[in-house]
Design a protein around this motif. Structure first.
Motif, mmCIF file in Angstrom:
data_model
loop_
_atom_site.group_PDB
_atom_site.id
_atom_site.type_symbol
_atom_site.label_atom_id
_atom_site.label_comp_id
_atom_site.label_asym_id
_atom_site.label_seq_id
_atom_site.Cartn_x
_atom_site.Cartn_y
_atom_site.Cartn_z
ATOM 1 N N CYS A 48 102.593 32.920 28.815
ATOM 2 C CA CYS A 48 102.513 31.475 29.051
ATOM 3 C C CYS A 48 101.178 31.064 29.667
ATOM 4 O O CYS A 48 100.945 29.858 29.848
ATOM 5 N N ALA A 49 100.334 32.034 29.991
ATOM 6 C CA ALA A 49 99.082 31.748 30.706
ATOM 7 C C ALA A 49 99.363 30.930 31.960
ATOM 8 O O ALA A 49 98.652 29.968 32.273
ATOM 9 N N CYS A 50 100.418 31.315 32.664
ATOM 10 C CA CYS A 50 100.861 30.573 33.840
ATOM 11 C C CYS A 50 101.194 31.572 34.942
ATOM 12 O O CYS A 50 102.365 31.870 35.214
ATOM 13 N N PRO A 51 100.171 32.122 35.613
ATOM 14 C CA PRO A 51 100.405 33.192 36.593
ATOM 15 C C PRO A 51 101.226 32.762 37.802
ATOM 16 O O PRO A 51 101.799 33.607 38.496
ATOM 17 N N GLU A 52 101.303 31.456 38.048
ATOM 18 C CA GLU A 52 102.040 30.965 39.212
ATOM 19 C C GLU A 52 103.504 30.675 38.911
ATOM 20 O O GLU A 52 104.254 30.235 39.802
ATOM 21 N N ALA A 53 103.952 30.915 37.696
ATOM 22 C CA ALA A 53 105.310 30.545 37.303
ATOM 23 C C ALA A 53 106.375 31.333 38.059
ATOM 24 O O ALA A 53 106.209 32.522 38.340
ATOM 25 N N ASP A 54 107.463 30.638 38.379
ATOM 26 C CA ASP A 54 108.670 31.281 38.911
ATOM 27 C C ASP A 54 109.654 31.416 37.757
ATOM 28 O O ASP A 54 109.922 30.446 37.036
ATOM 29 N N ILE A 55 110.201 32.615 37.578
ATOM 30 C CA ILE A 55 111.020 32.897 36.404
ATOM 31 C C ILE A 55 112.371 33.461 36.825
ATOM 32 O O ILE A 55 112.435 34.369 37.661
ATOM 33 N N PHE A 56 113.413 32.908 36.239
ATOM 34 C CA PHE A 56 114.775 33.365 36.495
ATOM 35 C C PHE A 56 115.474 33.630 35.167
ATOM 36 O O PHE A 56 115.219 32.940 34.178
ATOM 37 N N ASN A 65 121.063 24.804 31.024
ATOM 38 C CA ASN A 65 120.841 23.356 31.069
ATOM 39 C C ASN A 65 121.567 22.726 32.251
ATOM 40 O O ASN A 65 121.002 21.875 32.958
ATOM 41 N N GLN A 66 122.788 23.131 32.474
ATOM 42 C CA GLN A 66 123.560 22.546 33.563
ATOM 43 C C GLN A 66 122.938 22.857 34.924
ATOM 44 O O GLN A 66 122.772 21.974 35.777
ATOM 45 N N VAL A 67 122.555 24.121 35.119
ATOM 46 C CA VAL A 67 121.993 24.524 36.418
ATOM 47 C C VAL A 67 120.658 23.841 36.668
ATOM 48 O O VAL A 67 120.412 23.292 37.752
ATOM 49 N N VAL A 68 119.755 23.890 35.688
ATOM 50 C CA VAL A 68 118.423 23.317 35.885
ATOM 51 C C VAL A 68 118.516 21.822 36.162
ATOM 52 O O VAL A 68 117.908 21.309 37.108
ATOM 53 N N ILE A 69 119.277 21.113 35.351
ATOM 54 C CA ILE A 69 119.376 19.664 35.513
ATOM 55 C C ILE A 69 120.041 19.311 36.838
ATOM 56 O O ILE A 69 119.569 18.441 37.584
ATOM 57 N N ASP A 70 121.117 19.993 37.183
ATOM 58 C CA ASP A 70 121.839 19.685 38.416
ATOM 59 C C ASP A 70 120.993 19.970 39.657
ATOM 60 O O ASP A 70 121.013 19.200 40.626
ATOM 61 N N THR A 71 120.234 21.059 39.636
ATOM 62 C CA THR A 71 119.472 21.428 40.828
ATOM 63 C C THR A 71 118.189 20.616 40.990
ATOM 64 O O THR A 71 117.657 20.505 42.097
ATOM 65 N N MET A 72 117.700 20.007 39.899
ATOM 66 C CA MET A 72 116.461 19.245 39.990
ATOM 67 C C MET A 72 116.691 17.748 40.211
ATOM 68 O O MET A 72 115.746 17.019 40.534
ATOM 69 N N LEU A 73 117.918 17.299 40.046
ATOM 70 C CA LEU A 73 118.211 15.883 40.213
ATOM 71 C C LEU A 73 118.833 15.594 41.575
ATOM 72 O O LEU A 73 119.603 16.396 42.102
ATOM 73 N N ALA A 74 118.503 14.429 42.098
ATOM 74 C CA ALA A 74 119.216 13.907 43.262
ATOM 75 C C ALA A 74 120.582 13.390 42.804
ATOM 76 O O ALA A 74 120.780 13.119 41.609
ATOM 77 N N ARG A 229 122.399 28.342 43.984
ATOM 78 C CA ARG A 229 122.940 27.310 43.104
ATOM 79 C C ARG A 229 123.331 27.896 41.751
ATOM 80 O O ARG A 229 124.337 27.490 41.151
ATOM 81 N N VAL A 230 122.539 28.840 41.255
ATOM 82 C CA VAL A 230 122.886 29.508 39.993
ATOM 83 C C VAL A 230 124.245 30.186 40.123
ATOM 84 O O VAL A 230 125.101 30.103 39.239
ATOM 85 N N LYS A 231 124.448 30.849 41.251
ATOM 86 C CA LYS A 231 125.717 31.545 41.459
ATOM 87 C C LYS A 231 126.871 30.553 41.566
ATOM 88 O O LYS A 231 127.968 30.802 41.030
ATOM 89 N N GLN A 232 126.652 29.428 42.216
ATOM 90 C CA GLN A 232 127.694 28.404 42.306
ATOM 91 C C GLN A 232 128.131 27.930 40.928
ATOM 92 O O GLN A 232 129.304 27.594 40.719
ATOM 93 N N HIS A 233 127.201 27.915 39.995
ATOM 94 C CA HIS A 233 127.496 27.470 38.635
ATOM 95 C C HIS A 233 128.061 28.588 37.761
ATOM 96 O O HIS A 233 128.331 28.359 36.574
ATOM 97 N N GLY A 234 128.209 29.779 38.297
ATOM 98 C CA GLY A 234 128.750 30.881 37.515
ATOM 99 C C GLY A 234 127.795 31.419 36.482
ATOM 100 O O GLY A 234 128.216 32.019 35.487
ATOM 101 N N ALA A 235 126.483 31.232 36.712
ATOM 102 C CA ALA A 235 125.487 31.631 35.711
ATOM 103 C C ALA A 235 124.648 32.818 36.160
ATOM 104 O O ALA A 235 123.643 33.135 35.522
ATOM 105 N N LEU A 236 125.042 33.482 37.242
ATOM 106 C CA LEU A 236 124.287 34.618 37.756
ATOM 107 C C LEU A 236 124.973 35.914 37.329
ATOM 108 O O LEU A 236 126.160 36.124 37.589
ATOM 109 N N LEU A 237 124.233 36.775 36.664
ATOM 110 C CA LEU A 237 124.782 38.025 36.162
ATOM 111 C C LEU A 237 124.563 39.138 37.174
ATOM 112 O O LEU A 237 123.429 39.402 37.586
ATOM 113 N N ALA A 238 125.644 39.811 37.587
ATOM 114 C CA ALA A 238 125.510 40.917 38.538
ATOM 115 C C ALA A 238 124.643 42.026 37.942
ATOM 116 O O ALA A 238 123.753 42.563 38.611
ATOM 117 N N LYS A 239 124.894 42.376 36.683
ATOM 118 C CA LYS A 239 124.086 43.390 36.008
ATOM 119 C C LYS A 239 122.835 42.734 35.413
ATOM 120 O O LYS A 239 122.586 42.753 34.215
#
Length: 346
Positions: A48-56, A65-74, A229-239
């Motif tokens: 991405c030529a984006c060395p400062e990026a945070d990646i999950f 979509n649900q996690v990103v939108i929910d966590t970025m909106l007031a 927040r990812v874990k609250q949404h059930g989108a975090l994989l243990a493995k």
């Protein structure tokens, strides 16, 4: 049976299977804190030529979509999207389930236009009652769109300009990004996407992985306590290492783009075949999704010949748009056989 129903029917690309088998008995720390996720994230930053990026790494597209939108909106904000956008049409109200409204714009072959976005936001702020309304808090687009169409660099830049003028993050759904990056005529690269978007995701599920999407925050704009927040949404994989190894493989030796290019080549073969069969394309898609309008009589004949496709939309009582989709696993002989059948039944 001939199946071109979608691009996630099969398992995973053989190179991913090979690497998963190689590490099967390894013990790795959980929740994407392993070395494979770290390696994949670094390869994505470079691509991405984006060395400062945070990646999950998340488990699937709707969850992402649900996690990103929910966590970025007031709480008082909604997300602007095309009326045909995935978050508007095909996610079962997942965004609204979080308490955020989807604010729809008209679509133009699946895309939104910067001028109409500007008009929506201006109209909101000029309304003397806007404190009683849902605030436009971010903008959602997909590339490719639901119709397989693509934004140009100029279009992305114009949308990004409106977003940043009004301090609204621009979020791109990249569920099928491999096919957008390798489509003929595109002038948009991963580096362009990272430059214009505040956050986007690189699709794995529909682009050769078993499952998983890589979310890229481009401007040190990671929401607070995002992992929680990812874990609250059930989108975090243990493995989590299973996600890491897949994306590490996809971003080794250009495999991600090779997967896209293969599907595009066969989609173009199919598109040409549809034209020679005298079938007008419903939309001129340059990517791996091809849409054609058929009479219900012809569709019944397709069913009888064992052809599997996706229903898209009704255009008349006796007319239906169906979709054919190619993938990394599609074989040329399958496409040629489908073209042969279409010519026979018309």
């Amino acid at each position: 049976m001939i199946s071109l129903q979608n691009d996630y029917s099969e398992g995973a690309h053989p190179q991913i299977l090979k690497r998963l088998a190689e590490i099967n008995l390894e013990q790795n720390p959980g929740y994407c804190t392993d070395s494979y996720c770290a390696s994949a994230a670094e390869k994505i930053r470079q691509a991405c030529a984006c060395p400062e990026a945070d990646i999950f790494f998340l488990v699937g597209g709707t969850q992402t979509n649900q996690v990103v939108i929910d966590t970025m909106l007031a709480p008082y904000e909604g997300v602007v999207a095309a009326c045909t956008g995935h978050v508007s049409m095909h996610e079962a109200g997942a965004i609204e389930f979080t308490g955020h409204k989807v604010l729809e714009l008209p679509h133009h072959e699946g895309k939104i236009e910067a001028a109409e976005l500007q008009e929506l936001v201006s109209r909101f702020w000029q309304d003397g009652n806007h404190e009683h309304m849902v605030f436009p808090g971010m903008v959602y687009i997909s590339h490719p769109t639901e119709y397989g169409t693509l934004y140009s660099k100029r279009e992305l830049e114009a949308i990004a300009r409106v977003c940043h003028e009004h301090k609204m993050p621009l979020y791109m759904d990249g569920a099928r990004l491999a096919y957008g990056l390798t489509a003929p005529g595109t002038d948009v690269t991963l580096a362009d996407i990272a430059r214009f978007c505040d956050v986007f995701y690189i699709g794995g599920t529909k682009c050769g992985a078993f499952f998983g999407e890589a979310v890229v925050f481009t401007r040190h704009n990671l929401p607070a306590h995002f992992l929680t927040r990812v874990k609250q949404h059930g989108a975090l994989l243990a493995k989590g290492h299973m996600l890491g190894i897949q994306f590490d493989t996809l971003f080794t030796d250009n495999l991600y783009c090779e997967i896209g290019a293969h599907a595009i080549r066969l989609a173009q073969l199919l598109q040409n075949g549809l034209r020679t069969a005298g079938l007008p394309l419903y939309i001129n898609s340059p990517t791996n999704q091809q849409f054609v309008e058929l009479s219900d009589t012809v569709i019944k004949r397709l069913d009888e010949r064992g052809v599997v496709y996706s229903f898209w939309e009704k255009t008349a009582p006796d007319k239906t748009v169906i979709r054919f989709v190619t993938s990394w696993a599609t074989k040329e002989e399958t496409v040629r056989e489908l073209i042969k059948i279409l010519k026979e039944i018309l």
